[in-house]
Scaffold this motif. Structure first.
Motif, PDB file in Angstrom:
ATOM      1  N   ALA A 300      27.496   4.974 -18.015  1.00 38.31           N
ATOM      2  CA  ALA A 300      26.730   5.485 -16.879  1.00 38.31           C
ATOM      3  C   ALA A 300      26.706   7.007 -16.991  1.00 38.31           C
ATOM      4  CB  ALA A 300      27.375   5.035 -15.562  1.00 38.31           C
ATOM      5  N   GLU A 301      26.146   7.671 -16.013  1.00 32.28           N
ATOM      6  CA  GLU A 301      26.106   9.132 -16.032  1.00 32.28           C
ATOM      7  C   GLU A 301      27.466   9.732 -15.698  1.00 32.28           C
ATOM      8  OE1 GLU A 301      23.047  10.526 -13.461  1.00 32.28           O
ATOM      9  OE2 GLU A 301      21.413   9.692 -14.686  1.00 32.28           O
ATOM     10  N   TRP A 302      28.338   8.930 -15.114  1.00 27.72           N
ATOM     11  CA  TRP A 302      29.645   9.393 -14.656  1.00 27.72           C
ATOM     12  C   TRP A 302      30.591   8.215 -14.743  1.00 27.72           C
ATOM     13  CZ3 TRP A 302      32.846   7.532 -10.915  1.00 27.72           C
ATOM     14  CH2 TRP A 302      33.810   8.365 -10.351  1.00 27.72           C
ATOM     15  N   GLY A 303      31.794   8.431 -15.216  1.00 23.79           N
ATOM     16  CA  GLY A 303      32.721   7.315 -15.266  1.00 23.79           C
ATOM     17  C   GLY A 303      34.000   7.646 -16.003  1.00 23.79           C
ATOM     18  N   TYR A 304      34.803   6.599 -16.209  1.00 23.60           N
ATOM     19  CA  TYR A 304      36.077   6.763 -16.903  1.00 23.60           C
ATOM     20  C   TYR A 304      36.515   5.409 -17.451  1.00 23.60           C
ATOM     21  CZ  TYR A 304      37.776   4.913 -12.444  1.00 23.60           C
ATOM     22  OH  TYR A 304      37.968   4.136 -11.330  1.00 23.60           O
ATOM     23  N   GLY A 305      37.473   5.445 -18.368  1.00 25.52           N
ATOM     24  CA  GLY A 305      37.983   4.220 -18.953  1.00 25.52           C
ATOM     25  C   GLY A 305      39.326   4.464 -19.623  1.00 25.52           C
ATOM     26  N   ASN A 306      39.891   3.379 -20.146  1.00 22.02           N
ATOM     27  CA  ASN A 306      41.188   3.433 -20.829  1.00 22.02           C
ATOM     28  C   ASN A 306      40.948   3.291 -22.319  1.00 22.02           C
ATOM     29  OD1 ASN A 306      43.727   2.974 -21.925  1.00 22.02           O
ATOM     30  ND2 ASN A 306      44.430   1.765 -20.193  1.00 22.02           N
ATOM     31  N   LYS A 307      41.360   4.293 -23.089  1.00 21.82           N
ATOM     32  CA  LYS A 307      41.189   4.250 -24.538  1.00 21.82           C
ATOM     33  C   LYS A 307      42.540   4.498 -25.200  1.00 21.82           C
ATOM     34  CE  LYS A 307      38.833   6.582 -28.380  1.00 21.82           C
ATOM     35  NZ  LYS A 307      40.064   7.124 -29.007  1.00 21.82           N
ATOM     36  N   ASP A 308      43.097   3.443 -25.786  1.00 24.53           N
ATOM     37  CA  ASP A 308      44.383   3.553 -26.482  1.00 24.53           C
ATOM     38  C   ASP A 308      45.460   4.153 -25.589  1.00 24.53           C
ATOM     39  OD1 ASP A 308      43.145   2.567 -28.782  1.00 24.53           O
ATOM     40  OD2 ASP A 308      42.582   4.579 -29.456  1.00 24.53           O
ATOM     41  N   GLY A 309      45.509   3.706 -24.330  1.00 26.73           N
ATOM     42  CA  GLY A 309      46.535   4.178 -23.420  1.00 26.73           C
ATOM     43  C   GLY A 309      46.251   5.540 -22.814  1.00 26.73           C
ATOM     44  N   LYS A 310      45.041   6.059 -23.000  1.00 26.46           N
ATOM     45  CA  LYS A 310      44.671   7.347 -22.436  1.00 26.46           C
ATOM     46  C   LYS A 310      43.462   7.181 -21.518  1.00 26.46           C
ATOM     47  CE  LYS A 310      46.290  10.052 -26.399  1.00 26.46           C
ATOM     48  NZ  LYS A 310      45.891  11.027 -27.462  1.00 26.46           N
ATOM     49  N   ILE A 311      43.408   8.015 -20.486  1.00 24.80           N
ATOM     50  CA  ILE A 311      42.243   8.043 -19.614  1.00 24.80           C
ATOM     51  C   ILE A 311      41.185   8.927 -20.258  1.00 24.80           C
ATOM     52  CG2 ILE A 311      41.343   8.724 -17.360  1.00 24.80           C
ATOM     53  CD1 ILE A 311      44.129   8.309 -16.218  1.00 24.80           C
ATOM     54  N   VAL A 312      39.982   8.400 -20.391  1.00 21.87           N
ATOM     55  CA  VAL A 312      38.853   9.195 -20.881  1.00 21.87           C
ATOM     56  C   VAL A 312      37.805   9.208 -19.770  1.00 21.87           C
ATOM     57  CG1 VAL A 312      37.028   9.404 -22.585  1.00 21.87           C
ATOM     58  CG2 VAL A 312      39.302   8.632 -23.296  1.00 21.87           C
ATOM     59  N   ALA A 313      37.587  10.385 -19.186  1.00 24.65           N
ATOM     60  CA  ALA A 313      36.626  10.538 -18.092  1.00 24.65           C
ATOM     61  C   ALA A 313      35.489  11.453 -18.540  1.00 24.65           C
ATOM     62  CB  ALA A 313      37.322  11.118 -16.867  1.00 24.65           C
ATOM     63  N   TYR A 314      34.291  11.218 -18.014  1.00 25.72           N
ATOM     64  CA  TYR A 314      33.139  11.979 -18.475  1.00 25.72           C
ATOM     65  C   TYR A 314      32.110  12.126 -17.360  1.00 25.72           C
ATOM     66  CZ  TYR A 314      31.126   7.320 -18.714  1.00 25.72           C
ATOM     67  OH  TYR A 314      30.694   6.043 -18.383  1.00 25.72           O
ATOM     68  N   GLY A 315      31.239  13.122 -17.530  1.00 25.75           N
ATOM     69  CA  GLY A 315      30.141  13.318 -16.602  1.00 25.75           C
ATOM     70  C   GLY A 315      28.961  13.928 -17.350  1.00 25.75           C
ATOM     71  N   LEU A 316      27.785  13.367 -17.150  1.00 26.04           N
ATOM     72  CA  LEU A 316      26.570  13.848 -17.803  1.00 26.04           C
ATOM     73  C   LEU A 316      26.027  15.065 -17.073  1.00 26.04           C
ATOM     74  CD1 LEU A 316      24.206  13.382 -19.867  1.00 26.04           C
ATOM     75  CD2 LEU A 316      23.153  11.935 -18.114  1.00 26.04           C
ATOM     76  N   THR A 317      25.476  16.016 -17.837  1.00 26.62           N
ATOM     77  CA  THR A 317      24.871  17.192 -17.232  1.00 26.62           C
ATOM     78  C   THR A 317      23.797  16.805 -16.216  1.00 26.62           C
ATOM     79  OG1 THR A 317      23.440  19.077 -17.653  1.00 26.62           O
ATOM     80  CG2 THR A 317      23.375  17.315 -19.265  1.00 26.62           C
ATOM     81  N   PRO A 318      23.847  17.368 -15.007  1.00 23.11           N
ATOM     82  CA  PRO A 318      22.801  17.074 -14.026  1.00 23.11           C
ATOM     83  C   PRO A 318      21.616  18.019 -14.140  1.00 23.11           C
ATOM     84  CG  PRO A 318      24.527  18.358 -12.992  1.00 23.11           C
ATOM     85  CD  PRO A 318      24.956  18.138 -14.429  1.00 23.11           C
ATOM     86  N   GLY A 319      21.745  19.069 -14.988  1.00 25.94           N
ATOM     87  CA  GLY A 319      20.706  20.076 -15.054  1.00 25.94           C
ATOM     88  C   GLY A 319      20.825  21.026 -13.867  1.00 25.94           C
ATOM     89  N   TYR A 320      20.009  22.083 -13.884  1.00 23.79           N
ATOM     90  CA  TYR A 320      20.061  23.048 -12.792  1.00 23.79           C
ATOM     91  C   TYR A 320      18.699  23.716 -12.647  1.00 23.79           C
ATOM     92  CZ  TYR A 320      21.586  26.937  -9.864  1.00 23.79           C
ATOM     93  OH  TYR A 320      21.724  27.835  -8.835  1.00 23.79           O
ATOM     94  N   GLU A 321      18.174  23.688 -11.427  1.00 22.36           N
ATOM     95  CA  GLU A 321      16.860  24.263 -11.150  1.00 22.36           C
ATOM     96  C   GLU A 321      15.824  23.684 -12.137  1.00 22.36           C
ATOM     97  OE1 GLU A 321      16.056  26.116  -8.634  1.00 22.36           O
ATOM     98  OE2 GLU A 321      18.011  26.651  -7.828  1.00 22.36           O
ATOM     99  N   THR A 322      15.122  24.556 -12.875  1.00 23.34           N
ATOM    100  CA  THR A 322      14.109  24.086 -13.826  1.00 23.34           C
ATOM    101  C   THR A 322      14.711  23.762 -15.192  1.00 23.34           C
ATOM    102  OG1 THR A 322      13.622  26.376 -14.458  1.00 23.34           O
ATOM    103  CG2 THR A 322      12.279  25.403 -12.718  1.00 23.34           C
ATOM    104  N   TYR A 323      16.022  23.946 -15.316  1.00 24.38           N
ATOM    105  CA  TYR A 323      16.703  23.662 -16.584  1.00 24.38           C
ATOM    106  C   TYR A 323      17.197  22.219 -16.552  1.00 24.38           C
ATOM    107  CZ  TYR A 323      19.804  24.421 -20.587  1.00 24.38           C
ATOM    108  OH  TYR A 323      20.427  24.347 -21.809  1.00 24.38           O
ATOM    109  N   ARG A 324      16.580  21.369 -17.355  1.00 26.57           N
ATOM    110  CA  ARG A 324      16.882  19.935 -17.297  1.00 26.57           C
ATOM    111  C   ARG A 324      18.194  19.580 -17.971  1.00 26.57           C
ATOM    112  NH1 ARG A 324      11.683  20.180 -19.000  1.00 26.57           N
ATOM    113  NH2 ARG A 324      12.270  19.502 -21.099  1.00 26.57           N
ATOM    114  N   GLY A 325      18.745  20.492 -18.732  1.00 30.96           N
ATOM    115  CA  GLY A 325      19.956  20.155 -19.479  1.00 30.96           C
ATOM    116  C   GLY A 325      19.587  19.511 -20.801  1.00 30.96           C
ATOM    117  N   LEU A 326      20.575  19.378 -21.659  1.00 31.89           N
ATOM    118  CA  LEU A 326      20.326  18.889 -23.018  1.00 31.89           C
ATOM    119  C   LEU A 326      21.030  17.566 -23.307  1.00 31.89           C
ATOM    120  CD1 LEU A 326      20.819  22.301 -24.854  1.00 31.89           C
ATOM    121  CD2 LEU A 326      18.665  21.233 -24.187  1.00 31.89           C
ATOM    122  N   GLY A 327      21.379  16.841 -22.250  1.00 35.80           N
ATOM    123  CA  GLY A 327      22.083  15.578 -22.454  1.00 35.80           C
ATOM    124  C   GLY A 327      23.540  15.783 -22.815  1.00 35.80           C
TER     125      GLY A 327
END
Length: 340
Positions: A300-327
């Motif tokens: 998803a655009e935001w989330g977390y999970g368990n990878k080899d006993g570690k928490i891996v959390a992430y968030g996709l760029t939402p962009g800002y104003e007219t700047y859409r972001g680069l993924g």
């Protein structure tokens, strides 16, 4: 708090098991006494019959208590495991959500910064000195444009250099010719920033490239923005060259990933990263990670999970104003038991 709950549950289990073990020892001694009592009652003959009945009953009670302690021990172990699993799930949810918010915030801060870069390149492409040298690149125009670019760089310290290239892709002026030798006259016609800048639709359009190391800028990590320089500085004018601006990426990105609000203990067991759309590490608190591919598999655009006993959390760029972001993604990897 979640860690304390788990620790308390495990400590309670440990103490209870120890007491059950003590009870088992007492029951074992009781059984031995019961056996000895039956032997003595048998030797006493008729006079020991009533005592034999009591001894047998003691043995029976002892066995029942031993069976009960075994059942209790099993139940405690099972429930302790359930408490531990529930605590770990609670901790995963709490930390995962918190880290995912932090990861998204990190990439959002960078987006706001890069939005300003997109404004800079479009503004400076209309500067009279920039337009004039692109239209008529004589010695006087080059000297004036170089001076103008140098002035901009003294005020905007987040840039390594600014380059002006003609339509053929030849660099005709830059802001720091004394620092970066060999830039003037360089052929950049095949470079992504030039080709995409030349292809911009109008003066409101711009191009931005993935963060890369640029050899002509001392192999520094650079985020490059470009746009076409247009005749007369007009938004709809024909393109007469390309302006490329080179954002000094590494120190700016480092300040963002290192500025995330983790506790000292969390920092020991965590790394904060910015990933591009190909999941390449473009900033990290882990030295030497730039350019490596991180195995993020976002669902998803935001989330977390368990990878080899570690928490891996992430968030996709939402962009800002007219700047859409680069993924891009903000990402935090942390040991499950790192104290908050």
């Amino acid at each position: 708090m979640q860690d304390q709950i788990i620790d308390l549950a495990l400590e309670l289990t440990k103490v209870t098991k120890a007491k059950i073990a003590d009870l088992d020892q007492i029951m074992m001694r009781t059984q031995i006494l019961s056996m000895n009592a039956r032997l003595e009652a048998a030797r006493a003959g008729e006079a020991g019959k009533s005592f034999s009945v009591v001894a047998q009953e003691m043995g029976s009670v002892s066995r029942e208590v031993t069976e009960l302690s075994g059942s209790l021990n099993l139940a405690i172990s099972e429930n302790a495991a359930r408490i531990q699993n529930a605590g770990e799930e609670m901790m995963m949810g709490f930390k995962g959500s918190r880290y995912a918010d932090m990861a998204r915030n990190a990439v959002e801060i960078m987006d706001r910064n890069l939005y300003e870069r997109s404004c800079d390149v479009r503004w400076w492409a209309t500067d009279s000195a920039v337009v004039s040298v692109a239209e008529q690149p004589g010695a006087e125009a080059v000297a004036h444009a170089t001076s103008r670019l140098a002035t901009i760089l003294r005020s905007y310290t987040v840039y390594l250099d600014l380059w002006i290239a003609d339509r053929s892709g030849k660099v005709i002026a830059n802001g720091r010719p004394d620092r970066y030798h060999g830039v003037i006259g360089a052929d950049v016609s095949r470079e992504d920033w030039f080709r995409r800048g030349l292809a911009t639709a109008d003066g409101d359009d711009f191009a931005v490239c993935d963060v890369e190391k640029v050899a002509r800028l001392g192999n520094a990590q650079v985020a490059t923005y470009s746009t076409a320089i247009r005749a007369g500085g007009e938004t709809g004018g024909r393109s007469v060259g390309v302006l490329g601006i080179f954002f000094d990426w590494e120190p700016q990105a480092r300040s963002i990933v290192e500025g995330i609000s983790l506790s000292q203990e969390e920092r020991k067991h965590s790394k904060v990263m910015l990933l591009d759309s190909r999941y390449r590490v473009i900033a990290s608190t882990e030295p030497g990670a730039f350019g490596k591919t991180y195995p993020l598999k976002p669902e998803a655009e935001w989330g977390y999970g368990n990878k080899d006993g570690k928490i891996v959390a992430y968030g996709l760029t939402p962009g800002y104003e007219t700047y859409r972001g680069l993924g891009w993604y903000g990402c935090i990897e942390s040991a499950m038991n790192a104290a908050a």
